[in-house]
Design a protein around this motif. Structure first.
Motif, PDB file in Angstrom:
ATOM      1  N   ASN A  93       0.864  -1.191   0.000  1.00 26.10           N
ATOM      2  CA  ASN A  93       0.000   0.000   0.000  1.00 26.10           C
ATOM      3  C   ASN A  93       0.895   1.234   0.000  1.00 26.10           C
ATOM      4  N   TYR A  94       0.617   2.136  -0.933  1.00 29.04           N
ATOM      5  CA  TYR A  94       1.412   3.346  -1.069  1.00 29.04           C
ATOM      6  C   TYR A  94       0.434   4.518  -1.160  1.00 29.04           C
ATOM      7  N   SER A  95       0.496   5.377  -0.170  1.00 25.59           N
ATOM      8  CA  SER A  95      -0.485   6.469  -0.132  1.00 25.59           C
ATOM      9  C   SER A  95       0.138   7.740   0.418  1.00 25.59           C
ATOM     10  N   ALA A  96      -0.414   8.845  -0.020  1.00 21.60           N
ATOM     11  CA  ALA A  96      -0.088  10.174   0.507  1.00 21.60           C
ATOM     12  C   ALA A  96      -1.346  11.005   0.372  1.00 21.60           C
ATOM     13  N   LEU A  97      -2.042  11.214   1.485  1.00 21.59           N
ATOM     14  CA  LEU A  97      -3.356  11.852   1.464  1.00 21.59           C
ATOM     15  C   LEU A  97      -3.374  13.080   2.371  1.00 21.59           C
ATOM     16  N   ILE A  98      -3.991  14.128   1.871  1.00 15.52           N
ATOM     17  CA  ILE A  98      -4.285  15.302   2.709  1.00 15.52           C
ATOM     18  C   ILE A  98      -5.708  15.145   3.213  1.00 15.52           C
ATOM     19  N   ASN A  99      -5.860  15.061   4.534  1.00 15.15           N
ATOM     20  CA  ASN A  99      -7.166  14.837   5.153  1.00 15.15           C
ATOM     21  C   ASN A  99      -7.693  16.151   5.739  1.00 15.15           C
ATOM     22  N   ILE A 100      -8.966  16.404   5.549  1.00 16.00           N
ATOM     23  CA  ILE A 100      -9.634  17.592   6.092  1.00 16.00           C
ATOM     24  C   ILE A 100     -10.842  17.121   6.890  1.00 16.00           C
ATOM     25  N   THR A 101     -10.915  17.601   8.156  1.00 13.55           N
ATOM     26  CA  THR A 101     -12.041  17.248   9.021  1.00 13.55           C
ATOM     27  C   THR A 101     -12.663  18.532   9.564  1.00 13.55           C
ATOM     28  N   GLN A 102     -13.964  18.644   9.480  1.00 12.52           N
ATOM     29  CA  GLN A 102     -14.669  19.822   9.983  1.00 12.52           C
ATOM     30  C   GLN A 102     -15.866  19.390  10.823  1.00 12.52           C
ATOM     31  N   PRO A 103     -15.811  19.617  12.169  1.00  9.04           N
ATOM     32  CA  PRO A 103     -16.985  19.311  12.985  1.00  9.04           C
ATOM     33  C   PRO A 103     -18.149  20.227  12.592  1.00  9.04           C
ATOM     34  N   LEU A 104     -19.350  19.669  12.558  1.00  7.38           N
ATOM     35  CA  LEU A 104     -20.551  20.428  12.235  1.00  7.38           C
ATOM     36  C   LEU A 104     -21.494  20.457  13.435  1.00  7.38           C
ATOM     37  N   LEU A 105     -22.334  21.459  13.456  1.00  4.59           N
ATOM     38  CA  LEU A 105     -23.349  21.584  14.515  1.00  4.59           C
ATOM     39  C   LEU A 105     -22.723  21.536  15.910  1.00  4.59           C
ATOM     40  N   ASN A 106     -21.617  22.278  16.095  1.00  3.74           N
ATOM     41  CA  ASN A 106     -20.887  22.221  17.376  1.00  3.74           C
ATOM     42  C   ASN A 106     -20.931  23.543  18.135  1.00  3.74           C
ATOM     43  N   ARG A 107     -21.900  24.396  17.828  1.00  4.13           N
ATOM     44  CA  ARG A 107     -21.951  25.708  18.485  1.00  4.13           C
ATOM     45  C   ARG A 107     -22.130  25.582  20.000  1.00  4.13           C
ATOM     46  N   LYS A 108     -23.036  24.719  20.439  1.00  6.24           N
ATOM     47  CA  LYS A 108     -23.264  24.569  21.872  1.00  6.24           C
ATOM     48  C   LYS A 108     -22.044  23.985  22.577  1.00  6.24           C
ATOM     49  N   LEU A 109     -21.378  23.026  21.896  1.00 10.33           N
ATOM     50  CA  LEU A 109     -20.166  22.458  22.487  1.00 10.33           C
ATOM     51  C   LEU A 109     -19.075  23.527  22.601  1.00 10.33           C
ATOM     52  N   ARG A 110     -18.958  24.355  21.571  1.00 11.45           N
ATOM     53  CA  ARG A 110     -17.966  25.421  21.598  1.00 11.45           C
ATOM     54  C   ARG A 110     -18.268  26.421  22.723  1.00 11.45           C
ATOM     55  N   ASN A 111     -19.548  26.781  22.857  1.00 11.12           N
ATOM     56  CA  ASN A 111     -19.929  27.715  23.922  1.00 11.12           C
ATOM     57  C   ASN A 111     -19.686  27.109  25.296  1.00 11.12           C
ATOM     58  N   GLY A 112     -19.933  25.811  25.427  1.00 13.94           N
ATOM     59  CA  GLY A 112     -19.684  25.153  26.716  1.00 13.94           C
ATOM     60  C   GLY A 112     -18.211  25.161  27.083  1.00 13.94           C
ATOM     61  N   GLN A 113     -17.362  24.939  26.094  1.00 12.33           N
ATOM     62  CA  GLN A 113     -15.918  24.966  26.368  1.00 12.33           C
ATOM     63  C   GLN A 113     -15.444  26.378  26.693  1.00 12.33           C
ATOM     64  N   TYR A 114     -15.986  27.364  25.983  1.00 10.27           N
ATOM     65  CA  TYR A 114     -15.635  28.753  26.296  1.00 10.27           C
ATOM     66  C   TYR A 114     -16.070  29.120  27.719  1.00 10.27           C
ATOM     67  N   GLN A 115     -17.262  28.663  28.099  1.00 10.77           N
ATOM     68  CA  GLN A 115     -17.751  28.942  29.449  1.00 10.77           C
ATOM     69  C   GLN A 115     -16.852  28.299  30.501  1.00 10.77           C
ATOM     70  N   THR A 116     -16.344  27.110  30.227  1.00  6.98           N
ATOM     71  CA  THR A 116     -15.400  26.458  31.141  1.00  6.98           C
ATOM     72  C   THR A 116     -14.153  27.304  31.332  1.00  6.98           C
ATOM     73  N   ILE A 117     -13.657  27.859  30.229  1.00  9.86           N
ATOM     74  CA  ILE A 117     -12.453  28.695  30.296  1.00  9.86           C
ATOM     75  C   ILE A 117     -12.735  29.980  31.079  1.00  9.86           C
ATOM     76  N   ILE A 118     -13.893  30.587  30.829  1.00  7.89           N
ATOM     77  CA  ILE A 118     -14.256  31.825  31.528  1.00  7.89           C
ATOM     78  C   ILE A 118     -14.353  31.580  33.035  1.00  7.89           C
ATOM     79  N   ILE A 119     -15.009  30.490  33.407  1.00 12.76           N
ATOM     80  CA  ILE A 119     -15.158  30.170  34.834  1.00 12.76           C
ATOM     81  C   ILE A 119     -13.799  29.903  35.476  1.00 12.76           C
ATOM     82  N   ALA A 120     -12.919  29.195  34.768  1.00 14.32           N
ATOM     83  CA  ALA A 120     -11.583  28.926  35.305  1.00 14.32           C
ATOM     84  C   ALA A 120     -10.804  30.224  35.513  1.00 14.32           C
ATOM     85  N   ASN A 121     -10.943  31.170  34.589  1.00 16.73           N
ATOM     86  CA  ASN A 121     -10.265  32.465  34.735  1.00 16.73           C
ATOM     87  C   ASN A 121     -10.833  33.251  35.910  1.00 16.73           C
TER      88      ASN A 121
END
Length: 414
Positions: A93-121
């Protein structure tokens, strides 16, 4: 007139002595500023806050489009009965691939992580504030201790000079037969004891001053004079804005946000992915096996052994513990305010009584001085009055410092 000249002479001598002993004059603000600037703990918190400013950037980057390059060159040789099944390995097997990954519908998860950072600060800010309050309180308390020594040193020096001046006067009276030689010896013994006390006070002052420099991070062994701190009550006793109360609110936000993040773990996740490059089983085919692919990756938890419910139970226990600590702290805070105000009131009343007693003793000492020159009183009685005056004056100094220590506790009540 003679008495006024003596007092002037004593003040002059004391001033000259102090100018030699004390090279500089510092105030409380000098030591607090030095302590805040030199504290490695506060610098550590400041660096942590600076580092935390990158957490939101890291969280955003982690949920953005990810691009990676994956390459593989694999050859699986076969010879007679040796080798892997070619249906599995294709021989290589011989391969060389450029992979692209994009999470979708992650606004609430992103806001939850931001809130975690804000609370920690916020938690870090509150911890830094509490540490700063503790440092200011400790430096102020040590300053007051050193300032008490400094006042006592000044007073002892003044009394010592007064006694030495009386020694000169008494010597003349003894020579004229007005007082006995034993009176002169009693005064000499008293002066010697006062000199020892003065030296002990100076040593204590140097030790407490060194401790003050230590707390403030100051490298200095010189003897300095200290200004009157003139403390007043600055605290408004706003319980809602007390640092520890803010910490309880932050803990509540932590529990709520942790529960939200658990819920988000059970939401469906959708990722878009794609790749481009070559993928071949034979190196000769690489020029003919360039291509691309795109797709969607969907996941949704169905059953996890009731883990979410167990997490909810843990959060409920944590919240109950937080409420118990908050209620206990609230009661303690209110009790401390009442206790400190009562102590301050009683100390103020005590200071008024001591000052009244000192005023009476000073009048009595002035009368005795006049009568001593005339030989109308026993000198041993005068020494007794002076010793009593010293004791009461020491009580006044200690009471005034206690009053300032109470105010210090009130100002930095957390």
């Amino acid at each position: 007139m003679i008495l006024n000249k003596k007092l002037f002479l004593v003040s002059l001598i004391t001033l000259l002595i102090n100018s030699k002993l004390f090279s500089q004059t510092h105030n409380l603000d000098y030591y607090i500023k030095a302590g805040l600037n030199n504290s490695p703990l506060l610098k550590d918190y400041n660096n942590q806050l600076l580092s935390a400013s990158y957490d939101s950037l890291l969280a955003r980057a982690g949920l953005s489009t990810l691009v990676s390059l994956n390459s593989q060159a694999m050859y699986a040789p076969t010879y007679k009965d040796f080798g892997y099944d070619s249906a599995i390995t294709n021989g290589g097997n011989y391969s060389a691939l450029i992979n692209i990954t994009q999470p979708l519908l992650n606004r609430k998860l992103r806001n939850g992580q931001y809130q975690t950072i804000i609370i920690a600060n916020q938690a870090l800010h509150t911890t830094a504030r509490i540490s700063e309050i503790d440092l200011k309180k400790n430096i102020t308390a040590q300053y007051l201790t050193a300032f008490a020594d400094y006042n006592q040193l000044q007073f002892n020096q003044t009394v010592l000079q007064l006694l030495k001046n009386e020694q000169t006067t008494l010597k003349q009276l003894v020579e004229h037969g007005i007082y006995l030689q034993t009176d002169y010896l009693n005064l000499s013994v008293t002066i010697s004891a006062q000199e020892i006390t003065h030296k002990q006070t100076f040593i204590q002052y140097k030790n407490d001053l060194s401790q003050l420099n230590f707390l403030s991070g100051i490298i200095d062994t010189s003897t300095v004079s200290l200004e009157d701190p003139n403390l007043s009550i600055q605290n408004t006793f706003d319980l809602d804005n007390a640092p520890q109360m803010l910490q309880f609110r932050i803990d509540s936000l932590k529990n709520a946000n942790a529960r939200l993040l658990i819920d988000l773990n059970y939401r469906p996740k959708l990722n878009a992915f794609g790749d481009a490059g070559f993928n071949a089983v034979n190196p000769k085919n690489i020029p003919h096996n360039w291509g691309t692919s795109i797709g969607l990756n969907f996941t949704m938890p169905i059953y996890d052994g009731r883990q979410r419910r167990y997490h909810y139970n843990k959060f409920a226990i944590s919240e109950n513990t937080r409420i118990n600590y908050k209620e206990f702290y609230t009661a303690q805070y209110k009790q401390q305010i009442l206790q400190l105000k009562e102590q301050l009131k009683l100390t103020d009343e005590l200071i008024v009584n001591i000052k009244s007693q000192i005023a009476d003793q000073e009048k009595l000492i002035e009368l005795y001085k006049v009568e001593i020159e005339k030989g109308l009183v026993r000198f041993i009685d005068f020494l007794t009055i002076v010793n009593n005056y010293l004791a009461v004056k020491n009580s006044l100094t200690q009471s005034e410092i206690n009053r300032l220590q109470i105010i210090n506790q009130m100002n930095y009540l957390k």
